[in-house]
Scaffold this motif. Structure first.
Motif, PDB file in Angstrom:
ATOM      1  N   ASP A  29      -3.865  -8.535   6.167  1.00 45.49           N
ATOM      2  CA  ASP A  29      -4.181  -8.566   4.734  1.00 45.49           C
ATOM      3  C   ASP A  29      -3.709  -7.315   4.003  1.00 45.49           C
ATOM      4  OD1 ASP A  29      -5.380 -10.908   5.376  1.00 45.49           O
ATOM      5  OD2 ASP A  29      -7.438 -10.275   4.981  1.00 45.49           O
ATOM      6  N   ASN A  30      -3.400  -6.262   4.760  1.00 44.75           N
ATOM      7  CA  ASN A  30      -2.998  -4.994   4.140  1.00 44.75           C
ATOM      8  C   ASN A  30      -1.490  -4.763   4.124  1.00 44.75           C
ATOM      9  OD1 ASN A  30      -5.713  -4.223   3.720  1.00 44.75           O
ATOM     10  ND2 ASN A  30      -5.862  -3.426   5.811  1.00 44.75           N
ATOM     11  N   TYR A  31      -0.698  -5.755   4.534  1.00 45.24           N
ATOM     12  CA  TYR A  31       0.734  -5.493   4.675  1.00 45.24           C
ATOM     13  C   TYR A  31       1.373  -5.063   3.359  1.00 45.24           C
ATOM     14  CZ  TYR A  31       2.855  -9.514   2.285  1.00 45.24           C
ATOM     15  OH  TYR A  31       3.293 -10.390   1.331  1.00 45.24           O
ATOM     16  N   GLN A  32       0.888  -5.592   2.228  1.00 44.27           N
ATOM     17  CA  GLN A  32       1.493  -5.259   0.930  1.00 44.27           C
ATOM     18  C   GLN A  32       1.345  -3.786   0.587  1.00 44.27           C
ATOM     19  OE1 GLN A  32       1.133  -8.578  -2.292  1.00 44.27           O
ATOM     20  NE2 GLN A  32      -0.812  -8.536  -1.177  1.00 44.27           N
ATOM     21  N   ASN A  33       0.334  -3.138   1.162  1.00 43.47           N
ATOM     22  CA  ASN A  33       0.133  -1.722   0.870  1.00 43.47           C
ATOM     23  C   ASN A  33       1.150  -0.839   1.573  1.00 43.47           C
ATOM     24  OD1 ASN A  33      -2.183  -2.347  -0.642  1.00 43.47           O
ATOM     25  ND2 ASN A  33      -3.492  -2.261   1.176  1.00 43.47           N
ATOM     26  N   TYR A  34       1.904  -1.403   2.493  1.00 45.56           N
ATOM     27  CA  TYR A  34       2.787  -0.593   3.334  1.00 45.56           C
ATOM     28  C   TYR A  34       4.257  -0.976   3.238  1.00 45.56           C
ATOM     29  CZ  TYR A  34      -1.580   0.906   5.476  1.00 45.56           C
ATOM     30  OH  TYR A  34      -2.839   1.421   5.689  1.00 45.56           O
ATOM     31  N   PHE A  35       4.566  -2.171   2.696  1.00 38.53           N
ATOM     32  CA  PHE A  35       5.951  -2.642   2.705  1.00 38.53           C
ATOM     33  C   PHE A  35       6.486  -2.853   1.299  1.00 38.53           C
ATOM     34  CE2 PHE A  35       4.543  -3.819   6.942  1.00 38.53           C
ATOM     35  CZ  PHE A  35       5.666  -3.555   7.729  1.00 38.53           C
ATOM     36  N   TYR A  36       7.735  -2.437   1.108  1.00 38.36           N
ATOM     37  CA  TYR A  36       8.540  -2.821  -0.043  1.00 38.36           C
ATOM     38  C   TYR A  36       9.688  -3.689   0.468  1.00 38.36           C
ATOM     39  CZ  TYR A  36       6.639   0.269  -3.711  1.00 38.36           C
ATOM     40  OH  TYR A  36       5.845   0.859  -4.642  1.00 38.36           O
ATOM     41  N   GLU A  37      10.303  -4.431  -0.455  1.00 37.62           N
ATOM     42  CA  GLU A  37      11.467  -5.242  -0.112  1.00 37.62           C
ATOM     43  C   GLU A  37      12.606  -4.877  -1.056  1.00 37.62           C
ATOM     44  OE1 GLU A  37      10.388  -9.518   0.783  1.00 37.62           O
ATOM     45  OE2 GLU A  37       8.502  -8.787  -0.049  1.00 37.62           O
TER      46      GLU A  37
END
Length: 483
Positions: free
Chosen positions: A267-275
């Motif tokens: 659930d926290n992946y968005q806090n760590y990844f950019y595309e």
């Protein structure tokens, strides 16, 4: 004016891509690119559909790894109906995992025996007419036979659970549609109509021994070929740090083994990844925010997974992992061609896991459906055969999907594959007056080591023959080769 070498499309991969290598007047490489040239539209056209259709629709991304998309979407939809993975019924969890391991098993068998083995068995200089599975079957008939039957075994596991080998339907929000019957289970255990699961374990161990011997004898080129530092990303078991293929804690390390992502939940992946995006490719470039685009990209897939984990839960694969680690002295392995060896260790691991599940009476249970409290967002992450796969959906109060974001395994490997192309361009082609078939094949060998599934990221119609055009420094066409 510079000259340009074009490989279009790259062969023996799933889907379509091309490579361009730009050179100056002295035939020195200026830059190189791995292009994904068709538009990918699933993120948009799934919007407006009911959320329960997602697991069925998104598997049409691909005919090679539809199960991976089916299950990643199912995990996301489970959250929308209020359930985390551990809140599903025990039989549902085990049936889904059996489906997942069957998918990885058949996909790894497909890649090694059908697509990658010609690179290893016949070498860079072999004629294009030789570099194929037909020639493998003629020169190594026993190896080819086992490869075909191993893939069939995995596909039959999929058929049993999902109804058919490709684009079957197994999951429903919060569960699965059907249990496994005792008769279906015995089909895989007794070895009467299909080689048994015990045979799959034995054959997986045999092919690992074959590859270990090959790597020892050919280490002079395998160790150096497309060898460059990178980060590595994969899932691990939170408690043990072991290799995990289905449940989610994301871990990343740098090229020296230092953690750059410390076991975060899905659930926290968005806090760590950019595309990131580039104008010359439709495929995105994911990276860790805190490291930036230049240093935050990661390899994913078998090599990355063996690098980030601290162990493997099944005994035979655990032993083979230790043998694998001896090659790099226990340090992070950044050698691209070792992806094939790592892939076979996972093949064995999945065979062992399937045996455990086939012998487990829980898969015979009718306790298949759960429900929780409805939500408007769901994230599902699993390890697809080619690496970490992320599905993220948002829905409105009328059950319609309003947003979809898919980060497929090949997308994570985008920068790594470009690095591989650049390595071959600068170490093999740079400064050469004549570009040979062998040189061009080495570009493809480097890409194929990642087992890219470009059809998961792009969609093209029709047939695309390979044509390589060579221009001189004035831009004049000097040679065209087709195959």
């Amino acid at each position: 004016m510079s000259q340009k070498i074009v490989i279009d499309p790259v062969t023996r991969v799933e889907g379509h891509g091309k490579v361009t290598i730009h050179m100056d007047e002295q035939n020195r490489v200026k830059e190189s690119f791995f292009h994904i040239i068709e538009f990918r539209g699933f993120d948009k056209f799934i919007q407006g559909h009911p959320y329960w259709e997602a697991p069925v629709m998104v598997q049409r991304l691909c005919g090679i790894c539809p199960v991976s998309h089916h299950l990643a979407a199912a995990k996301a939809i489970d959250q929308i109906v209020g359930l985390e993975p551990e809140e599903l019924s025990v039989p549902t969890q085990k049936i889904r995992k059996l489906l997942h391991y069957g998918q990885i098993f058949q996909s790894h068998a497909l890649h090694f025996f059908y697509l990658a083995s010609p690179d290893l068995l016949f070498g860079f200089d072999a004629a294009p007419t030789t570099r194929n599975v037909v020639e493998v079957s003629m020169r190594y008939p026993e190896l080819a036979k086992k490869g075909i039957l191993m893939r069939k075994f995995g596909q039959e596991i999929i058929r049993m659970i999902a109804g058919k080998r490709i684009h079957g339907i197994s999951t429903t929000p919060g569960g699965v549609h059907k249990k496994v019957s005792a008769q279906e289970r015995d089909y895989f255990l007794n070895g009467k109509d299909i080689p048994s699961i015990d045979a799959m374990i034995e054959w997986s161990s045999e092919i690992i021994e074959f590859v270990k011997d090959y790597y020892i004898k050919n280490g002079n080129w395998i160790n150096d070929f497309a060898h460059y530092p990178s980060g590595h990303l994969g899932l691990v078991d939170k408690k043990t740090g072991n290799l995990e293929l289905y449940d989610v804690y994301l871990r990343a390390i740098d090229s020296d083994g230092n953690k750059t992502l410390d076991d975060i939940e899905s659930d926290n992946y968005q806090n760590y990844f950019y595309e990131g995006v580039e104008k010359w490719s439709y495929l995105k470039f994911p990276y860790l925010k805190h490291l930036g685009k230049e240093n935050g990209w990661n390899r994913v897939g078998p090599l990355a997974r063996l690098n980030v984990c601290e162990g493997i839960s099944t005994p035979l694969a655990a032993y083979e992992r230790l043998e694998f680690l001896k090659i790099s002295g226990g340090k992070t392995n950044n050698r691209t061609m070792y992806s094939h060896w790592a892939r076979l260790i996972e093949l064995l691991h999945c065979a062992e896991l399937m045996k455990d599940l086939l012998e487990d009476d829980d898969i015979l249970s009718n306790d298949l459906i759960r429900r929780g409290e409805r939500r408007n967002e769901g994230i599902g992450i699993i390890e697809a055969p080619r690496g970490t796969l992320i599905h993220h959906y948002e829905v409105d109060d009328k059950d319609r999907i309003t947003r979809c974001n898919l980060i497929v395994s090949t997308t994570h490997n985008n920068e790594a594959m470009n690095k591989a192309v650049n390595w071959v361009a600068n170490n093999v082609i740079d400064g050469q007056q004549k570009v040979t078939e062998s040189m061009l094949n080495q570009v493809e060998v480097a890409i194929r080591a990642y087992d890219p599934c470009l059809s998961c990221a792009t969609h093209a119609l029709g047939q695309m023959p390979l044509e390589v055009s060579i221009y001189d420094h004035l831009g004049n066409l000097r040679d065209v080769r087709s195959r």
